[in-house]
Design an enzyme around this catalytic site. Structure first.
Site, PDB file in Angstrom:
ATOM      1  N   GLY A 132       6.655 -13.309 -10.760  1.00  0.00           N
ATOM      2  CA  GLY A 132       7.557 -12.534  -9.888  1.00  0.00           C
ATOM      3  C   GLY A 132       8.919 -13.181  -9.901  1.00  0.00           C
ATOM      4  O   GLY A 132       9.020 -14.510 -10.062  1.00  0.00           O
ATOM      5  N   SER A 134      11.924 -15.471  -8.311  1.00  0.00           N
ATOM      6  CA  SER A 134      12.087 -16.582  -7.366  1.00  0.00           C
ATOM      7  C   SER A 134      12.265 -16.053  -5.841  1.00  0.00           C
ATOM      8  O   SER A 134      13.113 -15.069  -5.574  1.00  0.00           O
ATOM      9  CB  SER A 134      13.190 -17.542  -7.630  1.00  0.00           C
ATOM     10  N   GLY A 135      11.245 -16.422  -4.914  1.00  0.00           N
ATOM     11  CA  GLY A 135      11.407 -16.021  -3.639  1.00  0.00           C
ATOM     12  C   GLY A 135      10.522 -14.476  -3.320  1.00  0.00           C
ATOM     13  O   GLY A 135      10.764 -14.043  -2.201  1.00  0.00           O
ATOM     14  N   GLY A 137       7.334 -14.558  -3.123  1.00  0.00           N
ATOM     15  CA  GLY A 137       6.169 -14.982  -2.163  1.00  0.00           C
ATOM     16  C   GLY A 137       5.086 -15.423  -2.873  1.00  0.00           C
ATOM     17  O   GLY A 137       4.372 -15.819  -2.347  1.00  0.00           O
ATOM     18  N   SER A 207       7.551 -17.322 -14.721  1.00  0.00           N
ATOM     19  CA  SER A 207       7.256 -16.938 -15.867  1.00  0.00           C
ATOM     20  C   SER A 207       7.678 -15.519 -16.437  1.00  0.00           C
ATOM     21  O   SER A 207       6.867 -14.558 -16.381  1.00  0.00           O
ATOM     22  CB  SER A 207       5.692 -16.945 -15.887  1.00  0.00           C
TER      23      SER A 207
END
Length: 804
Positions: A132, A134-135, A137, A207
């Site tokens: 997912g 960045s940030g 979770g 990724s």
């Protein structure tokens, strides 16, 4: 020996073409004359090589070296990404990965078989690949999940976090597409190694490219390793607002030019079909962790042995087969076993013994396979549990099924299974003598009606130490206690050994349709789509207060992340004391509350639990919970004074008062071996009351205590004897004087069933507990009337011409 595999290597490959290895001088020792013959050719060769290099450098002749891989985009500089791709496409020379050990292999092989490793560790390997923005979770939720798995479950977990791996494993990589691909590849290979070793591996990488994630998945699949892709489904505007590292602010300020999801040259490709979609911006961290825990449970990761695809716990000691399938003789062999039984010594089983035989044969006391041997009984009464080795990891698989050996102080299993009540078969001096005189290694178990129900193998006869059993199991001195009295009435010997049932235990009392085996319970839960099961035991009619507990329990489980909790309404079916409500009354009343929707039949399974009630308080409630776990329940609803009763008038300490303190049962259960493997948990409730404002049973609101009334069991029984009817809207202070029950206290049909019992308690025939109803064999020309074995039983001539 280790099963390493090597490709053949030519001698020329080792020595650069030399056909015969020369003896080299050691690094110490005196100079030998022969050494000059070895060293001189090397010296001459070196001089020739230097001369060639000098000539080439003067003439400008090109050296024969491989062309470097150049990138047009980089102005002809070396393309490390293309070079990596080329090298990865090449087969590594000479060495091929060693093979797994065959079944039964050990450290002598390169790898233990995965199943053996998993069974020994008590967990299975898996890779949770969290992807997912960045940030989104990933790291936060992974850390919380790791903490739960390690600290609460004691499992082995490793987190491969994007930031952490870049300080070591991927320190040489940047953020170009090729470097990102290489980062994913390296982490994927590391995850495979950890996963294959039985470690729960959490990968938290952005990724961004699906191709790279698919290649990591493929490497897992090639090695038979479980891979679960977890998509942190959080919109880009949410992660920008979160911005835990301040990176999005730097992007907005122009300090970072290329950032995943924020620029055309750095896209993020969401997974099209992830195993787990986690929109965690709509959830708390705990809720997100619970979702992941549920998925790990469904995939069988939290246990080293066979698991259930619904995520329900399997019976303790489960090795892939239900005990009922192993202990029930196949139909085509029954006649053969009956013929064998006719040649064996006999042991009488009482109606209570038949209840226990059903418990054993259907697997409610798993892994127990027969009536307890002496060593098994000692473990039970001293530790409320058995030491087991279901997968024979330590060579102790038969520890509880072989003759007790008082000189064996070394054999020990690695695991412990809760079993808190004595499941034993008393025998008389006569039975003991008959078995010993027969010379046989088996005993036929026969009931009072002459039916052979089972064969007990490899019998072990030992002293029935009644006082020791009673004091350790019950912890009270009360000779008027009904089950304590039963124990003292038994023979002076106990007969232990494994059983083979010659048929399913049935009672022919009109209730067999509600007697499901553990295997049938799993099928019933699967039919309702359960992802978790919570069990509620009853030995009384169910009213609105009980329904409140069950509905509230389901709501609690849904808040914990379960999608479809299913209730197991579990009336106790075995022997009970004489003043308890009969089994048939309770079952019919339970059916009524389901039909009238006090409980929703869409998420409720009503099935009889077969064990006798021994009224053993804190000791017995452990068995109540454990046996429900053996049929698929993960949660057990427990209230005040479970399995308790009042002492008799001859009780030493508590005559006509509770034998056990009301809070002890729940406390002991919470600390017991039942919960040690975390496959079973408790749903605990305190006292509830009737709210006169909304006619609902619930916990008391301390701000308005006058609006709540208590309806005790004794008051309910008195109202039922009086045939009480529904109260008017204004609830009277004295229900008994008004002879009414509050609206909503119990469904109408269910209340009528209860009233019928208490008003006709001595005039009708009831089914008090599970006892076989046997149809008599009668002479021709006669007709049986009434139930065989009861006071109203008669045998008439045909045409009613009189009693025979």
């Amino acid at each position: 020996m280790a099963q390493f595999k090597y490709s053949e290597v030519a001698q020329d490959d080792v020595e650069g073409g030399s056909s015969k290895r020369q003896r080299a001088r050691t690094s110490s020792g005196p100079w030998q004359e022969a050494d000059s013959t070895v060293r001189m050719p090397y010296f001459i060769g070196t001089c020739v090589l230097l001369a060639i290099v000098y000539v080439l450098s003067r003439t400008g002749a090109p050296a024969s070296c491989p062309e470097p891989v150049l990138s047009a985009e980089d102005g002809g500089s070396f393309d490390i990404g293309a070079y990596r791709a080329e090298r990865l496409a090449a087969t590594p020379p000479n060495i091929i990965e060693c093979a797994d050990a065959a079944a039964g292999g050990s450290q002598e092989a390169c790898h233990l078989p995965k199943n053996t490793r998993y069974q020994a560790l008590g967990q299975k390997g898996v890779t949770l690949w969290m992807t997912g923005y960045s940030g989104s979770g990933k790291s936060t939720i992974a850390r919380a999940l790791e903490e739960k798995l390690v600290l609460e479950y004691g499992l082995h977990v490793q987190n491969l976090d994007g930031d952490n791996v870049r300080t070591g494993l991927n320190r040489d990589l940047g953020f170009s597409p090729s470097d990102r691909a290489e980062s994913v590849r390296r982490v994927g290979e590391t995850a495979c190694l950890l996963n294959g070793g039985g470690v729960i591996t959490l990968v938290t990488l952005v990724s961004p490219y699906q191709k790279d994630r698919d290649e990591a998945r493929q490497r897992h699949e090639e090695q038979g390793l479980k891979f679960l892709e977890v998509f942190m489904d959080v919109p880009i505007d949410v992660v920008q607002e979160r911005d835990p590292k301040g990176l999005y602010a730097k992007v907005a300020a122009g300090e970072i030019k290329s950032f995943t999801g924020m620029s055309a040259d750095a896209p993020y490709e969401p997974p099209p079909h992830p195993e787990i979609n986690l929109p965690n911006y709509k959830m708390t961290v705990d809720e997100s962790v619970n979702v992941l825990m549920t998925e790990l449970r469904k995939h069988g990761v939290l246990s080293g042995g066979p698991t259930n695809p619904m995520g329900l716990p399997m019976p303790s000691g489960f090795d892939g087969y239900f005990l009922e399938d192993e202990l029930l003789v196949p139909s085509h062999l029954v006649e053969q076993r009956l013929a064998e039984a006719a040649t064996l010594p006999k042991a009488l089983v009482t109606d209570i013994d038949i209840n226990w035989l059903q418990v054993i044969g259907e697997g409610w006391a798993s892994p127990l396979r027969g009536f307890m041997r002496e060593g098994t009984l000692l473990q039970t009464i001293h530790f409320n549990s058995l030491v087991v080795d279901p997968f024979n990891v330590t060579g102790a698989a038969d520890l509880n099924t072989r003759q007790t050996d008082w000189n064996d102080y070394t054999t020990r299993g690695r695991d412990r299974v809760s079993l808190s009540v004595p499941i034993v078969l008393p025998a008389t001096d006569f039975t003991k003598a008959a078995i010993e005189a027969s010379g046989k290694k088996a005993v036929a178990l026969v009931d009072k009606d002459g039916r052979t129900l089972a064969i007990l193998r490899n019998p072990e006869i030992y002293e029935n130490r009644k006082e020791e059993i009673v004091t350790r199991c019950f912890g009270v001195i009360d000779m008027g206690h009904p089950y304590i009295a039963h124990i003292y009435q038994g023979g002076d010997w106990l007969l232990g050994g494994e059983v083979e049932l010659l048929g399913k235990i049935t009672y022919n009392d009109g209730l067999d349709q509600y007697r499901l085996t553990p295997k049938q319970m799993y099928a019933a839960f699967e039919e309702k789509g359960a992802d978790v099961v919570f069990a509620f035991q009853t030995r009384n009619p169910t009213h609105a207060g009980h329904a409140y507990l069950m509905r509230t329990g389901r709501e609690r489980l849904i808040k914990r992340g379960f999608q479809n909790p299913v209730l197991w309404l579990s009336p106790l079916g075995g022997w009970t004391k004489s003043d308890d409500v009969p089994l048939d009354v309770r079952v019919k009343q339970h059916v009524a509350i389901l039909e009238e929707k006090m409980l929703d039949p869409a998420w409720t399974v009503m099935a009889i639990w077969p064990a006798p009630m021994i009224y053993g308080g804190p000791t017995e409630v452990q068995f109540h919970a454990q046996s429900r776990r053996n049929a698929g329940a993960s949660f057990f609803v427990v209230g005040r004074d479970p399995a308790g009763m009042k002492g008799s008038e001859v009780a030493v300490t508590s005559p006509d008062d509770d034998l056990y303190k009301g809070e002890h049962g729940r406390f002991v259960l919470q600390m017991s071996p039942v919960l040690e493997d975390l496959q079973m948990q408790l749903l605990s409730f305190d006292k509830f009351f009737y709210d006169v404002r909304d006619h609902q049973m619930k916990a008391m609101d301390p701000s308005r205590p006058d609006d709540f009334i208590s309806i005790s069991g004794s008051k309910m029984r008195a109202l039922a004897r009086q045939g009480a009817t529904r109260c008017p809207d204004a609830i009277p202070n004295d229900l008994l004087a008004a002879n009414c029950i509050p609206p909503g206290f119990m469904v109408e049909t269910g209340w009528k069933i209860v009233c019928d019992y208490y008003q006709n308690i001595d005039t009708k025939t009831w089914v008090p507990w599970s006892k076989p109803v046997i149809l008599p064999v009668v002479a021709s020309g006669t007709v049986p009337v009434g139930q065989f074995g009861t006071a109203g039983d008669e045998l008439l001539f045909e045409g009613g011409q009189g009693v025979v």
